[in-house]
Design a protein around this motif. Structure first.
Motif, PDB file in Angstrom:
ATOM      1  N   LEU A   8      11.413   9.499   5.495  1.00 16.45           N
ATOM      2  CA  LEU A   8      12.746   9.000   5.163  1.00 16.45           C
ATOM      3  C   LEU A   8      13.631  10.122   4.635  1.00 16.45           C
ATOM      4  O   LEU A   8      14.828  10.169   4.908  1.00 16.45           O
ATOM      5  N   GLY A   9      13.023  11.041   3.880  1.00 13.49           N
ATOM      6  CA  GLY A   9      13.781  12.144   3.313  1.00 13.49           C
ATOM      7  C   GLY A   9      14.314  13.109   4.343  1.00 13.49           C
ATOM      8  O   GLY A   9      15.237  13.885   4.054  1.00 13.49           O
ATOM      9  N   ARG A  10      13.761  13.082   5.550  1.00 13.16           N
ATOM     10  CA  ARG A  10      14.292  13.934   6.616  1.00 13.16           C
ATOM     11  C   ARG A  10      15.661  13.458   7.079  1.00 13.16           C
ATOM     12  O   ARG A  10      16.438  14.226   7.636  1.00 13.16           O
ATOM     13  N   PHE A  11      15.929  12.197   6.846  1.00 12.71           N
ATOM     14  CA  PHE A  11      17.166  11.616   7.343  1.00 12.71           C
ATOM     15  C   PHE A  11      18.247  11.495   6.275  1.00 12.71           C
ATOM     16  O   PHE A  11      19.432  11.562   6.577  1.00 12.71           O
ATOM     17  N   SER A  12      17.844  11.266   5.038  1.00 15.65           N
ATOM     18  CA  SER A  12      18.842  11.075   3.985  1.00 15.65           C
ATOM     19  C   SER A  12      18.201  11.338   2.628  1.00 15.65           C
ATOM     20  O   SER A  12      17.001  11.134   2.449  1.00 15.65           O
ATOM     21  N   ARG A  13      19.002  11.785   1.685  1.00 15.95           N
ATOM     22  CA  ARG A  13      18.506  12.034   0.333  1.00 15.95           C
ATOM     23  C   ARG A  13      18.434  10.706  -0.430  1.00 15.95           C
ATOM     24  O   ARG A  13      19.416   9.969  -0.509  1.00 15.95           O
ATOM     25  N   LEU A  14      17.275  10.420  -0.993  1.00 16.19           N
ATOM     26  CA  LEU A  14      17.083   9.171  -1.720  1.00 16.19           C
ATOM     27  C   LEU A  14      17.368   9.380  -3.205  1.00 16.19           C
ATOM     28  O   LEU A  14      17.056  10.423  -3.770  1.00 16.19           O
ATOM     29  N   THR A  15      17.956   8.360  -3.822  1.00 18.13           N
ATOM     30  CA  THR A  15      18.148   8.406  -5.267  1.00 18.13           C
ATOM     31  C   THR A  15      16.808   8.157  -5.953  1.00 18.13           C
ATOM     32  O   THR A  15      15.830   7.730  -5.315  1.00 18.13           O
ATOM     33  N   ALA A  16      16.750   8.387  -7.257  1.00 17.92           N
ATOM     34  CA  ALA A  16      15.514   8.152  -8.008  1.00 17.92           C
ATOM     35  C   ALA A  16      15.094   6.690  -7.912  1.00 17.92           C
ATOM     36  O   ALA A  16      13.901   6.379  -7.769  1.00 17.92           O
ATOM     37  N   GLY A 112      20.382  -6.379   1.452  1.00 23.26           N
ATOM     38  CA  GLY A 112      21.145  -7.168   0.495  1.00 23.26           C
ATOM     39  C   GLY A 112      22.052  -6.361  -0.410  1.00 23.26           C
ATOM     40  O   GLY A 112      22.871  -6.936  -1.134  1.00 23.26           O
ATOM     41  N   GLY A 113      21.920  -5.043  -0.392  1.00 21.33           N
ATOM     42  CA  GLY A 113      22.729  -4.209  -1.276  1.00 21.33           C
ATOM     43  C   GLY A 113      23.708  -3.355  -0.501  1.00 21.33           C
ATOM     44  O   GLY A 113      23.764  -3.397   0.727  1.00 21.33           O
ATOM     45  N   PRO A 114      24.502  -2.556  -1.212  1.00 26.74           N
ATOM     46  CA  PRO A 114      25.459  -1.676  -0.546  1.00 26.74           C
ATOM     47  C   PRO A 114      24.732  -0.553   0.177  1.00 26.74           C
ATOM     48  O   PRO A 114      23.653  -0.127  -0.243  1.00 26.74           O
ATOM     49  N   PRO A 115      25.296  -0.053   1.291  1.00 30.41           N
ATOM     50  CA  PRO A 115      24.657   1.039   2.025  1.00 30.41           C
ATOM     51  C   PRO A 115      24.456   2.268   1.137  1.00 30.41           C
ATOM     52  O   PRO A 115      25.378   2.736   0.488  1.00 30.41           O
ATOM     53  N   GLY A 116      23.230   2.739   1.081  1.00 26.18           N
ATOM     54  CA  GLY A 116      22.922   3.924   0.282  1.00 26.18           C
ATOM     55  C   GLY A 116      22.043   4.860   1.084  1.00 26.18           C
ATOM     56  O   GLY A 116      21.891   4.730   2.307  1.00 26.18           O
ATOM     57  N   GLY A 117      21.408   5.802   0.395  1.00 24.95           N
ATOM     58  CA  GLY A 117      20.578   6.762   1.083  1.00 24.95           C
ATOM     59  C   GLY A 117      19.401   6.122   1.801  1.00 24.95           C
ATOM     60  O   GLY A 117      19.061   6.504   2.922  1.00 24.95           O
ATOM     61  N   LEU A 118      18.763   5.122   1.181  1.00 25.60           N
ATOM     62  CA  LEU A 118      17.624   4.462   1.796  1.00 25.60           C
ATOM     63  C   LEU A 118      18.058   3.683   3.032  1.00 25.60           C
ATOM     64  O   LEU A 118      17.379   3.701   4.060  1.00 25.60           O
ATOM     65  N   TRP A 119      19.196   3.005   2.921  1.00 23.12           N
ATOM     66  CA  TRP A 119      19.737   2.275   4.083  1.00 23.12           C
ATOM     67  C   TRP A 119      19.999   3.235   5.234  1.00 23.12           C
ATOM     68  O   TRP A 119      19.643   2.954   6.386  1.00 23.12           O
ATOM     69  N   ARG A 120      20.606   4.370   4.949  1.00 22.34           N
ATOM     70  CA  ARG A 120      20.903   5.342   5.999  1.00 22.34           C
ATOM     71  C   ARG A 120      19.624   5.919   6.595  1.00 22.34           C
ATOM     72  O   ARG A 120      19.533   6.145   7.806  1.00 22.34           O
ATOM     73  N   ALA A 121      18.619   6.152   5.745  1.00 22.40           N
ATOM     74  CA  ALA A 121      17.369   6.726   6.236  1.00 22.40           C
ATOM     75  C   ALA A 121      16.639   5.766   7.172  1.00 22.40           C
ATOM     76  O   ALA A 121      16.153   6.162   8.233  1.00 22.40           O
ATOM     77  N   ILE A 122      16.566   4.484   6.780  1.00 22.24           N
ATOM     78  CA  ILE A 122      15.880   3.506   7.626  1.00 22.24           C
ATOM     79  C   ILE A 122      16.639   3.298   8.928  1.00 22.24           C
ATOM     80  O   ILE A 122      16.048   3.202  10.011  1.00 22.24           O
ATOM     81  N   ARG A 123      17.965   3.265   8.846  1.00 24.93           N
ATOM     82  CA  ARG A 123      18.775   3.124  10.060  1.00 24.93           C
ATOM     83  C   ARG A 123      18.554   4.317  10.993  1.00 24.93           C
ATOM     84  O   ARG A 123      18.387   4.157  12.200  1.00 24.93           O
ATOM     85  N   ALA A 124      18.529   5.524  10.443  1.00 29.68           N
ATOM     86  CA  ALA A 124      18.311   6.723  11.251  1.00 29.68           C
ATOM     87  C   ALA A 124      16.915   6.727  11.858  1.00 29.68           C
ATOM     88  O   ALA A 124      16.723   7.157  13.006  1.00 29.68           O
TER      89      ALA A 124
END
Length: 233
Positions: A8-16, A112-124
């Motif tokens: 997942l980190g290859r696609f987007s930076r995740l928050t803590a 269910g939440g606003p698009p964030g780093g995890l959302w972008r990573a899973i989508r990618a």
């Protein structure tokens, strides 16, 4: 959970918080033996991430012939899309011993939440999977047997390890590779001998080794789907 977090980190930076969300799924870990059907046709199992071992998505014909559509390596997932009722689906089969974690709760929280780093990573991750399917169609329909094998090795190098690595695990039988590449085992064995004889690449003892990256890339013809064109966002 390290393979999933790295992927997942290859696609987007995740928050803590997102990192902790993913790591918490380790509580749902399950172990499966080689040969276990992880996802059956017309049976909803729910989405899972693979954290260890290799699996494949496949369809088996009535006479026993098999077409492998894709492999699932550590950090990737399966079951994210349910088959339509009455449609012919695919099976996901454990090729080695496999460890998985459930991803349903994680996906529900992301949706269910606003698009964030995890959302972008899973989508990618899903978009990359779709691009890989297109590559596979072209590979089967337009590449020669030698080109198919070369392209497959390059693709798996990008998925399993860093692009610069010359050796990486590929615990696949020649039967599984042949069923993925639309070749007979005899034909695939001949092609692998050609790659080895030309000192381009070889697969031995479940490990693929690339001796001449430029020659292998040239033989692949088709550039494999890129995982992350510009690094984490």
């Amino acid at each position: 959970m390290a393979p999933v977090l790295r992927r997942l980190g290859r696609f987007s930076r995740l928050t803590a918080d997102e990192f902790d969300q993913v790591a918490a799924q380790v509580a749902t870990r399950r172990r499966w033996r080689a040969g276990t059907v992880l996802l059956a046709e017309a049976r909803a199992t729910g989405p899972h991430f693979v954290i260890a071992g290799w699996a494949c998505s496949q369809r088996v014909l009535r006479d026993g012939r098999r077409q492998i559509f894709d492999f699932v390596v550590p950090g990737e997932g399966f079951g994210f899309e349910a088959a339509l009722p009455g449609s012919a689906g695919v099976n996901v089969l454990a090729l080695t011993s496999v460890e998985t974690v459930e991803a349903g709760a994680l996906l529900a929280a992301v949706r269910g939440g606003p698009p964030g780093g995890l959302w972008r990573a899973i989508r990618a991750l899903r978009l990359e999977e779709e691009a890989r399917r297109m590559d596979h169609l072209v590979r089967l329909g337009r590449l020669t047997a030698y080109e198919r094998a070369a392209h497959f090795i390059v693709e798996m190098q990008r998925r399993v390890t860093v692009p610069e690595a010359r050796s990486f695990p590929m615990p696949l039988t020649q039967e599984a590779m042949a069923d993925a590449l639309g070749l007979s085992v005899v034909h695939l064995n001949r092609v692998l001998r050609q790659l080895r004889g030309a000192h381009v690449a070889e697969i031995r003892g479940g490990v693929a080794t690339i001796h001449d990256p430029k020659a292998l890339a040239a033989a692949a013809v088709l550039a494999p789907a890129a995982e992350a064109p510009s690094g984490p966002a």
